[in-house]
Every structure is written in structure tokens, then in C-alpha cells.
Design a protein around this motif. Structure first.
Motif, short mmCIF file in Angstrom:
data_model
loop_
_atom_site.label_atom_id
_atom_site.label_comp_id
_atom_site.label_asym_id
_atom_site.label_seq_id
_atom_site.Cartn_x
_atom_site.Cartn_y
_atom_site.Cartn_z
N MET A 13 23.21 34.57 13.07
CA MET A 13 23.18 33.41 13.94
C MET A 13 23.22 32.12 13.12
SD MET A 13 23.14 34.87 16.94
CE MET A 13 22.41 34.03 18.34
N LEU A 14 22.56 32.12 11.97
CA LEU A 14 22.55 30.93 11.12
C LEU A 14 23.92 30.66 10.52
CD1 LEU A 14 19.12 31.44 9.32
CD2 LEU A 14 19.63 29.94 11.26
N VAL A 15 24.66 31.71 10.21
CA VAL A 15 26.04 31.53 9.71
C VAL A 15 26.87 30.81 10.76
CG1 VAL A 15 28.16 32.74 9.08
CG2 VAL A 15 25.99 33.50 8.14
N ARG A 16 26.76 31.26 11.99
CA ARG A 16 27.50 30.62 13.09
C ARG A 16 27.02 29.19 13.31
NH1 ARG A 16 31.37 28.82 15.31
NH2 ARG A 16 31.59 28.78 17.58
N ALA A 17 25.72 28.98 13.24
CA ALA A 17 25.17 27.64 13.46
C ALA A 17 25.68 26.66 12.40
CB ALA A 17 23.64 27.70 13.44
N GLU A 18 25.71 27.09 11.16
CA GLU A 18 26.18 26.20 10.09
C GLU A 18 27.66 25.88 10.25
OE1 GLU A 18 26.04 24.26 6.11
OE2 GLU A 18 25.06 24.26 8.05
N ASP A 19 28.43 26.86 10.69
CA ASP A 19 29.85 26.62 10.93
C ASP A 19 30.03 25.54 12.00
OD1 ASP A 19 32.57 26.98 10.64
OD2 ASP A 19 32.68 28.72 11.97
N LYS A 20 29.25 25.61 13.05
CA LYS A 20 29.32 24.61 14.11
C LYS A 20 28.89 23.24 13.61
CE LYS A 20 27.45 25.98 18.04
NZ LYS A 20 26.54 26.70 18.97
N ALA A 21 27.86 23.20 12.78
CA ALA A 21 27.39 21.92 12.24
C ALA A 21 28.45 21.28 11.35
CB ALA A 21 26.09 22.13 11.47
#
Length: 295
Positions: free
Chosen positions: A136-144
Motif C-alpha cells: 500500500m505504501l508503494v502505491r501511496a508514494e507513486d500517487k504522491a
């Protein structure tokens, strides 16, 4: 644990949602990332994954959030299951902020949807998103990155974050408590109390407990192993038990609620809230990891 096929979600809603999302696009996105390699940027050896999290399915996904498929599909599905609109629901938490935060911690941040909104609203604040799932953090960082936002993402357990006492002005959690046993939710609120400066605020966005108690069939829509326990409990009561004052909830379009509380100013030996009183040094060495693969 096998996925239940008899839920309303599996029989009726899931096929409808699948017609609305771009499954080929999601598959291409998933294949573009080495999830294990990127997850290793966040994965911490000192984080112990609790059994309530690892031995359950969530939303019909085997392995729950410890599966990169959950990170890929969470946003496309969530936009259709938070009436009337996901952004409106999440914005209700942001609108409930009554402090001027210099440091914000978003617990159980998932793919970072609320975390990003907090950073956009308070651009000068240091914003940290914490979650048990590296995927989930990988996806969150991509969005950021795509949004041009500088947010710190931290692998960790909301029950015991490892941050120092009284180092945040605002602690939030969105759509987390209905996915945890009630005793865990209380532990998270106690940890939030410890982390906040005196006068700091806690905000919890989740399902409307009164509605869930009155409409039992809603608890059968998704595969949520703890939702009945959540519905039978009270976030307000748990917040009071954790030490918060001025506790109150507001309905968000009948199906959701935002519950707020304030750490009392009279707490002994705890730093009082002022906009400039936050020590920003205890994230030293915890900078946001590089995200090497682009979608």
C-alpha cells in the motif's frame, strides 16, 4: 481463509464494479512494478504483523492487504463504494481539522488518499502516512509523486508507532477502525493520545456505527471480518476511555461518520499545543524512500 462467495458483494456488486473499472489498465500498472523490490524500500524488520491483520481476508482478497493486488484495486473499487463520492467523504475529515498542524500522522494510510488531501490542505505541515502493508505504501508514494507532494511513508503498526511522545498536532485515521478488533481500535486511540501535544486533535473517519447497527444487511455487503464488532462498539466511548475530551461525532451522508477529540491542555507534564512548538527532528533518517519504477 477462503473468500466467501455468498456475500452481496461477490454475487451482485463486484460484477457491476468490474464493468466500471479498467481492468486491463490495472493489470498493466501491476505488471509495471516490482512490488517486492519496491516494498523492500519500506519494509522494516522491527514491525511485527499482528494476527488479526495477517490471517484474514479483506474485501474478498486472499491475504488481505499483504498482497499487492489489494494496493492495485483499492482505489478503483473504493471510489464506487463510498456514497455519494469518495472525495466528499474524505474531505469531511479534512474539514473537521480545528488546529493549525505543523506535524500530521495519518494512521492506516493505505494508498494515501486522505494523506494526500491533508498535505494539499496543509502544504507547510510535515505529513507522515503509516501503514502495515508495504504494498500500500508503494502505491501511496507513486500517487504522491504524481501529485508533486512531499510525504513521508512509514511501515508500522498504529498500535505502537515508535514515534516520541507529544510530537504531533494532528493524528488521523480513515476507514481503519472497521477493519480492526475493538480492543485494537482502543489501543490505537491510546497511542494517538500519547503522540499528540496537549491541545492536539484526533480525527477518525469510518462507517456510521448507528447506521450499521440499524441496517444489519450492510454488514454483509463486503467481506469485513470485524465490521459487526465495530458496529456494536462506540468510537466516542473509546476516545473518552483513551483520555480525549470534547469528543463528538458528525454524520457524513448517513453511511459514514467523523469522530473528533482533543487532548486536554491540563494534562500534566505534556507539551501544550502551539503552532511553533513541534520538534521536527525525530524523523531524522526516515526520509521517503526512492520510488524507482514508474507506471
Amino acid at each position: 481463509m477462503a473468500v466467501r462467495q455468498d456475500t452481496i458483494w461477490e454475487r451482485f456488486l463486484s460484477p457491476v464494479v468490474r464493468l466500471l473499472i479498467d481492468e486491463d489498465g490495472l493489470r498493466r500498472y501491476a505488471d509495471s512494478i516490482d512490488w517486492e523490490k519496491e516494498g523492500d524500500h519500506y519494509r522494516r524488520d522491527d514491525v511485527i504483523i499482528p494476527l488479526y491483520y495477517s490471517n484474514q481476508n479483506f474485501h474478498g482478497i486472499a491475504g488481505g492487504y499483504l498482497n499487492y493486488g489489494a494496493a492495485v484495486t483499492y482505489d478503483p473499487i473504493t471510489q464506487y463504494v463510498l456514497p455519494p463520492n469518495e472525495n466528499i467523504v474524505r474531505q469531511a475529515l479534512v474539514d473537521a481539522v480545528k488546529v493549525k498542524p505543523r506535524r500530521i500522522l495519518d494512521l492506516g494510510c493505505g494508498t494515501g488518499s486522505t494523506t494526500l488531501m491533508l498535505k494539499q490542505t496543509f502544504p507547510e505541515a510535515e505529513v507522515i502516512g503509516l501503514d502495515l502493508s508495504p504494498y500500500m505504501l508503494v502505491r501511496a508514494e507513486d500517487k504522491a509523486i504524481n501529485a508533486g507532494l512531499d510525504i513521508v511513508w512509514r511501515h508500522g503498526n498504529a498500535e505502537k508507532t515508535g514515534f516520541r511522545d507529544a510530537t504531533f498536532d494532528l493524528v488521523t485515521a480513515s476507514l481503519l477502525f472497521h477493519e480492526t478488533p475493538d480492543a485494537v481500535s482502543l489501543a490505537i486511540l491510546r497511542e494517538s493520545f500519547r503522540l499528540l501535544v496537549a491541545g492536539g486533535q484526533v480525527l477518525i473517519l469510518d462507517g456510521n456505527q448507528k447506521t450499521l447497527r440499524q441496517l444489519e444487511w450492510l454488514n454483509d455487503v463486503f467481506e469485513e471480518p470485524y465490521i459487526r464488532e465495530y458496529a456494536a462498539s462506540s468510537v466516542e466511548a473509546n476516545m473518552g476511555a483513551a483520555g480525549f475530551e470534547a469528543v463528538r461525532s458528525q454524520d457524513v451522508w448517513w453511511i459514514n461518520q467523523v469522530t473528533r477529540g482533543v487532548k486536554p491542555l491540563s494534562t500534566e507534564n505534556i507539551r501544550r499545543y502551539t503552532p511553533t512548538s513541534i520538534d521536527n527532528n525525530d524523523l531524522e533518517g526516515l526520509g521517503s524512500p526512492a520510488f524507482g519504477i514508474r507506471a
